[in-house]
Design a protein around this motif. Sequence first.
Motif, PDB file in Angstrom:
ATOM      1  N   VAL A   1       0.337  -1.506   0.239  1.00 30.12           N
ATOM      2  CA  VAL A   1       0.145  -0.057  -0.504  1.00 30.12           C
ATOM      3  C   VAL A   1       0.324   1.181   0.488  1.00 30.12           C
ATOM      4  CG1 VAL A   1      -1.429   1.090   1.214  1.00 30.12           C
ATOM      5  CG2 VAL A   1      -1.860  -1.602   1.263  1.00 30.12           C
ATOM      6  N   SER A   2       0.412   2.333  -0.715  1.00 29.73           N
ATOM      7  CA  SER A   2       1.059   3.723  -0.891  1.00 29.73           C
ATOM      8  C   SER A   2       0.381   4.937  -0.914  1.00 29.73           C
ATOM      9  CB  SER A   2       1.745   3.552  -1.907  1.00 29.73           C
ATOM     10  OG  SER A   2       1.141   3.526  -2.877  1.00 29.73           O
ATOM     11  N   LEU A   3       0.716   5.701  -0.342  1.00 29.39           N
ATOM     12  CA  LEU A   3       0.049   7.331  -0.217  1.00 29.39           C
ATOM     13  C   LEU A   3       0.676   8.154  -1.557  1.00 29.39           C
ATOM     14  CD1 LEU A   3      -2.167   8.654   0.894  1.00 29.39           C
ATOM     15  CD2 LEU A   3      -0.708   9.766   2.177  1.00 29.39           C
ATOM     16  N   ASP A   4       0.156   8.899  -2.134  1.00 26.79           N
ATOM     17  CA  ASP A   4       0.721   9.423  -3.580  1.00 26.79           C
ATOM     18  C   ASP A   4      -0.072  10.840  -2.813  1.00 26.79           C
ATOM     19  OD1 ASP A   4       1.792   9.994  -5.947  1.00 26.79           O
ATOM     20  OD2 ASP A   4      -0.025  10.194  -7.086  1.00 26.79           O
ATOM     21  N   VAL A   5       0.583  11.841  -3.420  1.00 29.10           N
ATOM     22  CA  VAL A   5       0.232  13.564  -2.819  1.00 29.10           C
ATOM     23  C   VAL A   5       0.870  13.756  -4.267  1.00 29.10           C
ATOM     24  CG1 VAL A   5       0.569  15.389  -1.714  1.00 29.10           C
ATOM     25  CG2 VAL A   5       0.161  12.800  -0.521  1.00 29.10           C
ATOM     26  N   SER A   6       0.233  14.676  -5.019  1.00 25.04           N
ATOM     27  CA  SER A   6       0.601  14.996  -7.167  1.00 25.04           C
ATOM     28  C   SER A   6      -0.271  16.631  -7.020  1.00 25.04           C
ATOM     29  CB  SER A   6       0.379  14.241  -7.376  1.00 25.04           C
ATOM     30  OG  SER A   6      -1.341  13.886  -7.885  1.00 25.04           O
ATOM     31  N   GLY A   7       0.823  17.087  -7.299  1.00 23.11           N
ATOM     32  CA  GLY A   7       0.368  18.124  -8.196  1.00 23.11           C
ATOM     33  C   GLY A   7      -0.007  18.469  -8.922  1.00 23.11           C
ATOM     34  N   GLU A   8      -0.691  19.190 -10.407  1.00 20.81           N
ATOM     35  CA  GLU A   8      -0.348  19.194 -11.628  1.00 20.81           C
ATOM     36  C   GLU A   8      -1.069  20.889 -12.043  1.00 20.81           C
ATOM     37  OE1 GLU A   8      -0.604  15.126 -14.080  1.00 20.81           O
ATOM     38  OE2 GLU A   8      -2.949  15.427 -13.267  1.00 20.81           O
ATOM     39  N   TYR A   9      -0.293  21.506 -12.938  1.00 17.27           N
ATOM     40  CA  TYR A   9      -0.447  22.952 -14.045  1.00 17.27           C
ATOM     41  C   TYR A   9      -1.359  22.160 -14.848  1.00 17.27           C
ATOM     42  CZ  TYR A   9      -0.845  27.033 -15.523  1.00 17.27           C
ATOM     43  OH  TYR A   9      -1.608  28.774 -16.638  1.00 17.27           O
ATOM     44  N   LEU A  10      -2.129  22.320 -15.516  1.00 18.95           N
ATOM     45  CA  LEU A  10      -3.530  22.119 -16.720  1.00 18.95           C
ATOM     46  C   LEU A  10      -3.098  22.524 -17.621  1.00 18.95           C
ATOM     47  CD1 LEU A  10      -6.359  20.778 -15.429  1.00 18.95           C
ATOM     48  CD2 LEU A  10      -4.144  19.555 -15.403  1.00 18.95           C
ATOM     49  N   ILE A  11      -2.585  22.352 -18.866  1.00 20.25           N
ATOM     50  CA  ILE A  11      -2.641  23.959 -20.029  1.00 20.25           C
ATOM     51  C   ILE A  11      -3.365  23.006 -21.488  1.00 20.25           C
ATOM     52  CG2 ILE A  11      -0.681  24.857 -21.634  1.00 20.25           C
ATOM     53  CD1 ILE A  11       1.024  23.953 -19.925  1.00 20.25           C
ATOM     54  N   GLY A  12      -4.608  23.505 -21.641  1.00 18.41           N
ATOM     55  CA  GLY A  12      -5.510  23.574 -22.512  1.00 18.41           C
ATOM     56  C   GLY A  12      -4.883  23.452 -23.960  1.00 18.41           C
ATOM     57  N   PHE A  13      -5.233  23.151 -24.488  1.00 23.06           N
ATOM     58  CA  PHE A  13      -4.789  23.564 -26.243  1.00 23.06           C
ATOM     59  C   PHE A  13      -5.979  24.748 -26.297  1.00 23.06           C
ATOM     60  CE2 PHE A  13      -2.832  19.451 -26.246  1.00 23.06           C
ATOM     61  CZ  PHE A  13      -1.869  19.777 -26.947  1.00 23.06           C
ATOM     62  N   GLY A  14      -7.129  24.879 -25.896  1.00 18.60           N
ATOM     63  CA  GLY A  14      -8.370  25.753 -26.020  1.00 18.60           C
ATOM     64  C   GLY A  14      -7.926  26.474 -25.726  1.00 18.60           C
ATOM     65  N   GLY A  15      -6.264  27.335 -25.259  1.00 19.49           N
ATOM     66  CA  GLY A  15      -6.051  28.282 -24.139  1.00 19.49           C
ATOM     67  C   GLY A  15      -6.919  28.336 -22.590  1.00 19.49           C
ATOM     68  N   PHE A  16      -7.494  27.160 -22.227  1.00 17.72           N
ATOM     69  CA  PHE A  16      -8.041  27.556 -20.632  1.00 17.72           C
ATOM     70  C   PHE A  16      -6.490  26.206 -19.582  1.00 17.72           C
ATOM     71  CE2 PHE A  16      -9.169  22.967 -21.312  1.00 17.72           C
ATOM     72  CZ  PHE A  16      -8.090  22.190 -19.975  1.00 17.72           C
ATOM     73  N   THR A  17      -6.419  27.034 -18.521  1.00 16.77           N
ATOM     74  CA  THR A  17      -5.511  26.382 -17.771  1.00 16.77           C
ATOM     75  C   THR A  17      -5.652  26.420 -16.711  1.00 16.77           C
ATOM     76  OG1 THR A  17      -4.781  28.777 -16.475  1.00 16.77           O
ATOM     77  CG2 THR A  17      -3.723  28.268 -18.453  1.00 16.77           C
ATOM     78  N   ALA A  18      -5.737  25.285 -16.096  1.00 18.14           N
ATOM     79  CA  ALA A  18      -5.825  25.040 -14.349  1.00 18.14           C
ATOM     80  C   ALA A  18      -5.092  24.009 -13.452  1.00 18.14           C
ATOM     81  CB  ALA A  18      -7.063  24.133 -14.393  1.00 18.14           C
ATOM     82  N   THR A  19      -4.998  24.396 -12.221  1.00 18.51           N
ATOM     83  CA  THR A  19      -4.325  23.395 -10.679  1.00 18.51           C
ATOM     84  C   THR A  19      -5.120  22.872 -10.308  1.00 18.51           C
ATOM     85  OG1 THR A  19      -3.572  25.605 -10.855  1.00 18.51           O
ATOM     86  CG2 THR A  19      -2.837  24.007  -9.053  1.00 18.51           C
ATOM     87  N   ARG A  20      -4.762  21.178 -10.293  1.00 21.07           N
ATOM     88  CA  ARG A  20      -5.512  19.994  -9.783  1.00 21.07           C
ATOM     89  C   ARG A  20      -4.577  19.124  -9.077  1.00 21.07           C
ATOM     90  NH1 ARG A  20      -6.905  15.021 -13.892  1.00 21.07           N
ATOM     91  NH2 ARG A  20      -4.923  15.761 -14.355  1.00 21.07           N
ATOM     92  N   LEU A  21      -5.168  19.421  -7.826  1.00 27.26           N
ATOM     93  CA  LEU A  21      -4.022  19.145  -6.969  1.00 27.26           C
ATOM     94  C   LEU A  21      -4.719  17.462  -5.957  1.00 27.26           C
ATOM     95  CD1 LEU A  21      -4.049  21.925  -4.202  1.00 27.26           C
ATOM     96  CD2 LEU A  21      -2.185  20.744  -5.976  1.00 27.26           C
ATOM     97  N   GLY A  22      -4.314  16.596  -6.184  1.00 24.42           N
ATOM     98  CA  GLY A  22      -4.861  15.724  -5.449  1.00 24.42           C
ATOM     99  C   GLY A  22      -3.803  13.964  -4.831  1.00 24.42           C
TER     100      GLY A  22
END
Length: 98
Positions: free
Chosen positions: A70-91
């Motif tokens: 069993v493992s625990l993963d903590v991550s963050g991502e910056y999403l760069i959309g081809f249509g011009g949107f951006t977002a941040t995702r934490l998980g």
Amino acid sequence: YVSGDLLLGAEVDFAYYLTSGNFDVGVTGRAGAVLDSAVIYGSLGIATLSNGSAYVPVGGGVEFMLTDSVSLDVSGEYLIGFGGFTATRLGTSLNWHF
């Protein structure tokens, strides 16, 4: 794939959003360093949403082994959309290893 302290890997993700009925599918590569019972990694991928738009997730994280299977993963991502949107995702995720 692990060689010494180097980790290389890939994952396929599927997410369904209950509030909107939309989904996304993506493939992400990982490269990182293995440290005792943890892995520090960077990630880069490509994904598409059910509405047809695509984005590139760029991020990183830390995965800790809690037990041998069993493992625990903590991550963050910056999403760069081809249509011009951006977002941040934490998980975070709890993973079982077979």
